[in-house]
Structures are given as C-alpha cells and as structure tokens.
Enzyme design. Structure first.
Site, short mmCIF file in Angstrom:
data_model
loop_
_atom_site.label_atom_id
_atom_site.label_comp_id
_atom_site.label_asym_id
_atom_site.label_seq_id
_atom_site.Cartn_x
_atom_site.Cartn_y
_atom_site.Cartn_z
N VAL A 105 30.49 42.70 59.29
CA VAL A 105 31.56 41.55 60.42
C VAL A 105 30.57 41.44 61.56
O VAL A 105 30.68 40.34 62.29
CB VAL A 105 32.80 41.64 60.55
CG1 VAL A 105 33.72 41.56 59.19
CG2 VAL A 105 33.21 42.94 61.24
N SER A 144 47.56 45.99 68.10
CA SER A 144 48.08 47.45 67.93
C SER A 144 49.18 47.49 69.17
O SER A 144 49.25 46.76 70.14
CB SER A 144 47.15 48.23 68.21
OG SER A 144 47.85 49.72 68.53
N TYR A 196 40.53 52.24 73.88
CA TYR A 196 41.27 51.53 72.50
C TYR A 196 42.35 50.45 73.14
O TYR A 196 42.46 49.26 72.98
CB TYR A 196 41.93 52.49 71.69
CG TYR A 196 42.23 51.98 70.40
CD1 TYR A 196 41.59 51.30 69.28
CD2 TYR A 196 43.85 51.81 70.13
CE1 TYR A 196 42.25 50.88 68.14
CE2 TYR A 196 44.44 51.49 68.99
CZ TYR A 196 43.49 50.87 68.19
OH TYR A 196 43.98 50.40 67.09
N ALA A 241 42.26 49.34 76.26
CA ALA A 241 41.89 48.30 76.71
C ALA A 241 41.30 46.90 75.81
O ALA A 241 41.57 45.84 75.81
CB ALA A 241 40.40 48.41 77.48
N LYS A 244 42.61 46.47 72.76
CA LYS A 244 43.59 45.88 72.15
C LYS A 244 44.51 44.96 73.17
O LYS A 244 44.97 43.89 72.69
CB LYS A 244 44.58 46.86 71.31
CG LYS A 244 43.94 47.35 70.15
CD LYS A 244 43.61 46.66 69.08
CE LYS A 244 43.01 47.18 67.92
NZ LYS A 244 42.66 46.39 66.80
N1 LIG Z 1 45.81 52.94 61.22
C1 LIG Z 1 46.78 52.55 62.34
O1 LIG Z 1 47.49 53.71 62.73
C2 LIG Z 1 46.55 51.41 63.28
C3 LIG Z 1 47.46 51.24 63.98
C4 LIG Z 1 47.38 49.85 65.04
C5 LIG Z 1 46.47 49.10 64.70
N2 LIG Z 1 45.47 49.29 63.74
C6 LIG Z 1 44.36 48.33 63.60
O2 LIG Z 1 44.27 47.84 62.34
C7 LIG Z 1 42.98 47.59 61.71
C8 LIG Z 1 42.42 48.48 60.73
O3 LIG Z 1 42.71 49.67 60.80
P1 LIG Z 1 42.81 51.08 59.59
O4 LIG Z 1 43.52 52.09 60.03
O5 LIG Z 1 43.23 50.08 58.19
O6 LIG Z 1 41.19 51.09 59.45
P2 LIG Z 1 40.34 51.76 58.28
O7 LIG Z 1 41.31 52.56 57.55
O8 LIG Z 1 39.14 52.49 59.01
O9 LIG Z 1 39.84 50.57 57.33
C9 LIG Z 1 38.86 49.67 58.08
C10 LIG Z 1 38.03 48.85 57.20
O10 LIG Z 1 37.23 48.00 57.72
C11 LIG Z 1 36.02 48.03 57.08
N3 LIG Z 1 35.16 47.89 58.31
C12 LIG Z 1 34.92 48.58 59.43
N4 LIG Z 1 33.79 48.17 59.97
C13 LIG Z 1 33.41 47.02 59.40
C14 LIG Z 1 32.23 46.34 59.64
N5 LIG Z 1 31.41 46.27 60.64
N6 LIG Z 1 32.03 45.22 58.85
C15 LIG Z 1 33.04 45.00 57.73
N7 LIG Z 1 33.92 45.88 57.43
C16 LIG Z 1 34.11 46.91 58.12
C17 LIG Z 1 35.92 49.43 56.60
O11 LIG Z 1 35.40 49.59 55.38
P3 LIG Z 1 33.55 49.63 55.69
O12 LIG Z 1 33.49 50.71 56.42
O13 LIG Z 1 33.27 49.97 54.10
O14 LIG Z 1 32.99 48.48 56.09
C18 LIG Z 1 37.38 49.64 55.98
O15 LIG Z 1 37.59 48.81 54.92
C19 LIG Z 1 42.26 47.89 63.09
O16 LIG Z 1 41.95 46.93 63.93
C20 LIG Z 1 42.86 48.94 63.77
O17 LIG Z 1 42.70 49.05 65.36
C21 LIG Z 1 45.48 50.48 62.92
#
Ligand SMILES: NC(=O)c1ccc[n+]([C@@H]2O[C@H](COP(=O)([O-])OP(=O)(O)OC[C@H]3O[C@@H](n4cnc5c(N)ncnc54)[C@H](OP(=O)(O)O)[C@@H]3O)[C@@H](O)[C@H]2O)c1
Length: 248
Positions: A68, A140, A153, A155, A157
């Site tokens: 992306v 978040s 992080y 900052a 969000k």
């Molecule tokens: N998990 C939590 O506790 C939590 C809490 C609050 C907010 N969030 C937010 O929720 C979102 C998702 O978090 P998550 O925990 O589900 O993340 P994750 O488990 O790390 O999964 C991230 C996904 O994004 C893809 N990705 C990463 N960089 C990319 C790029 N440059 N281009 C295309 N795809 C990309 C990854 O696949 P590839 O590496 O194969 O591309 C993976 O499929 C984030 O914005 C995070 O800040 C998460």
C-alpha cells in the site's frame, strides 16, 4: 434495511492489510454480508488462504498482492470503475521508550500509519466519486490516550483521528463519509509477541474495565456497520471497541 447477510449487497469494498489479523476478519465479514471485496496484502499465501476460506460466503473476495505504500498500487486503485467502501487498515507499531526509539522508527511508523493511509484514501476518492462511499480509517484506543513505550504509535493514531475528522468535513459534500474504529488490544500477529510478557498482559487486563481483549470479529462488526447504509448519517466520528479503556 437492517442487519442481515445482505447488508453490503451491491457494494465494492477494499480492505487493506487483509491477509492477517483485523483486516482478514473485516474482509471475511464484508463478504459474509454480500460485498464484492478487494483484499490487499503483500503475502500471497495469506491471500490464497483468505480466498479459500470465503468460498461459502454470499459475497466474493478478489485479492490484490500489493504494497500500500507504492505509487503503482495507488494508480491501480484510482483505476477502479467504482468503489463504495475502504477499510484503511494497514498500520504498524515500534514499541520503545522515547529515549531509546531509533530515528528510523519515527519515519517507519509515521510513513505507514499516516502518510500511506492518507495516500490510499486520496486514491480511493477517484472511484468513490461516482456514487459516494464510506471510508473507515483504522485507529486505536491509542488515538485518544498515551501509554508508556507507545508515544510514537499514539502520535500516529491521534493523527489518524484528526485526519479522519478533517476528511469527513471536506468530503461530506461528495457524499463520502469518513470515520474511525479504535480497538483496544486484539490478539493478532502484531500483538501476540507482546502478550508473552506476563507483566504487560497484567497491565493490559488491569486497564480494560471489561477485563478481556477485543476479538478481530468485534472490530470487524464496527467496521461493517460504518461501511453499510445503517450508518448513513454517521461521519467524522469514532467507534471505540476498547472495553472501556478510554472511559477511565
Ligand atoms: N492488534 C491490535 O491490538 C490493534 C489494536 C488497535 C489498533 N490496531 C490497528 O489495526 C490495524 C491492523 O492491525 P493487526 O494487528 O491486524 O496487524 P497485523 O496482524 O500485523 O496484520 C497486518 C496486515 O497488513 C498487511 N500489511 C502490512 N504492511 C502492508 C503493506 N505495506 N502493504 C500491504 N499490506 C500490508 C500484512 O500483510 P503483509 O505483511 O503480507 O503485507 C497483514 O496482512 C493496524 O492499523 C493497527 O495499528 C491493532
């Protein structure tokens, strides 16, 4: 119209970061609700698995193996004939005290969480112009509070929250709604290593009045509501899926 598995019938929805974690759950739920989903991530094996897991659903999942951050992806997105929804979900974290944070991390987090999110949203406006749409920027609970080791992080969000409100105001005239979803901790490949530390786990559970983590499905439910016409009058706001963390 109401909550049903036809909620997103006729809608084309893009989910970024759909290979794992929250994005994967969003893509599956949107397809379960009848959407034509374009699922974006870099790892092809994750996308293949996602497609396999969606065969029984009423909607369809098309996969794009794309980064992306790349201009070529933004061009491809601009070329879609129509788009009704975008879950701008890709994001990262580099946990460290400010005094120990590497300078490269500052760029890595702000580039992905703010600049790339902005560029994806900007590109999506072109295919959304035709019939309007709904953008959900993944925020978040850290977009509302501070937390040790997470200043960078937080900052980023807080930036997502501000950007989303400003987008909502600017794009309302084009019939494009913009909101955020702000989860508390969810077990995903991003956070699983953090929970191997018992002190950290205790800290998190002590901070969440509901004393449990959010599931990926909890977050997807909020996103699908915001993508759907059930939220037709909702823009410029946030659904916190945080078990009460920020209510303290
Ligand atoms: N998990 C939590 O506790 C939590 C809490 C609050 C907010 N969030 C937010 O929720 C979102 C998702 O978090 P998550 O925990 O589900 O993340 P994750 O488990 O790390 O999964 C991230 C996904 O994004 C893809 N990705 C990463 N960089 C990319 C790029 N440059 N281009 C295309 N795809 C990309 C990854 O696949 P590839 O590496 O194969 O591309 C993976 O499929 C984030 O914005 C995070 O800040 C998460």
């Amino acid at each position: 119209m109401g909550f049903s598995n036809q909620l997103l019938n006729g809608k084309t929805i893009m989910v970024t970061g759909a290979g794992k974690g929250i994005g994967r759950a969003c893509a599956l739920l949107a397809a379960q609700c009848g959407a034509y989903v374009i699922a974006v991530a870099r790892t092809e094996s994750d996308l293949l698995q996602l497609q396999k897991d969606s065969t029984e659903l009423s909607g369809t999942i098309e996969t794009w193996s794309e980064d992306v951050t790349k201009a070529s992806f933004h061009q491809r997105l601009k070329g879609l004939s129509e788009l009704h929804g975008l879950i701008n979900n890709v994001g990262t974290n580099r946990v460290a005290k400010m005094t120990e944070q590497a300078d490269d991390d500052v760029d890595a987090v702000l580039d992905l969480n703010i600049k790339s999110l902005y560029r994806c949203a900007k590109a999506a406006l072109i295919p959304m112009q035709k019939s309007g749409g709904s953008i959900v920027n993944m925020s978040s609970q850290m977009g509302f509070v501070g937390s040790p080791g997470r200043t960078l992080y937080c900052a980023s969000k807080h930036g997502v929250e501000g950007l989303s409100k400003a987008m909502a105001v600017e794009l309302a005239a084009d019939n494009i709604r913009v909101n955020t979803v702000a989860p508390t901790f969810v077990l995903t490949p991003m956070t699983e290593p953090m929970f191997e530390n018992p002190q950290f786990k205790k800290f998190v559970f002590d901070m969440i009045p509901m004393q449990k983590l959010a599931s990926t499905e909890d977050v997807a439910n909020a996103c699908v509501f915001l993508l759907s016409d059930l939220s037709a009058m909702v823009t410029g706001t946030c659904i916190k899926v945080d078990g009460g963390w920020t209510a303290r």
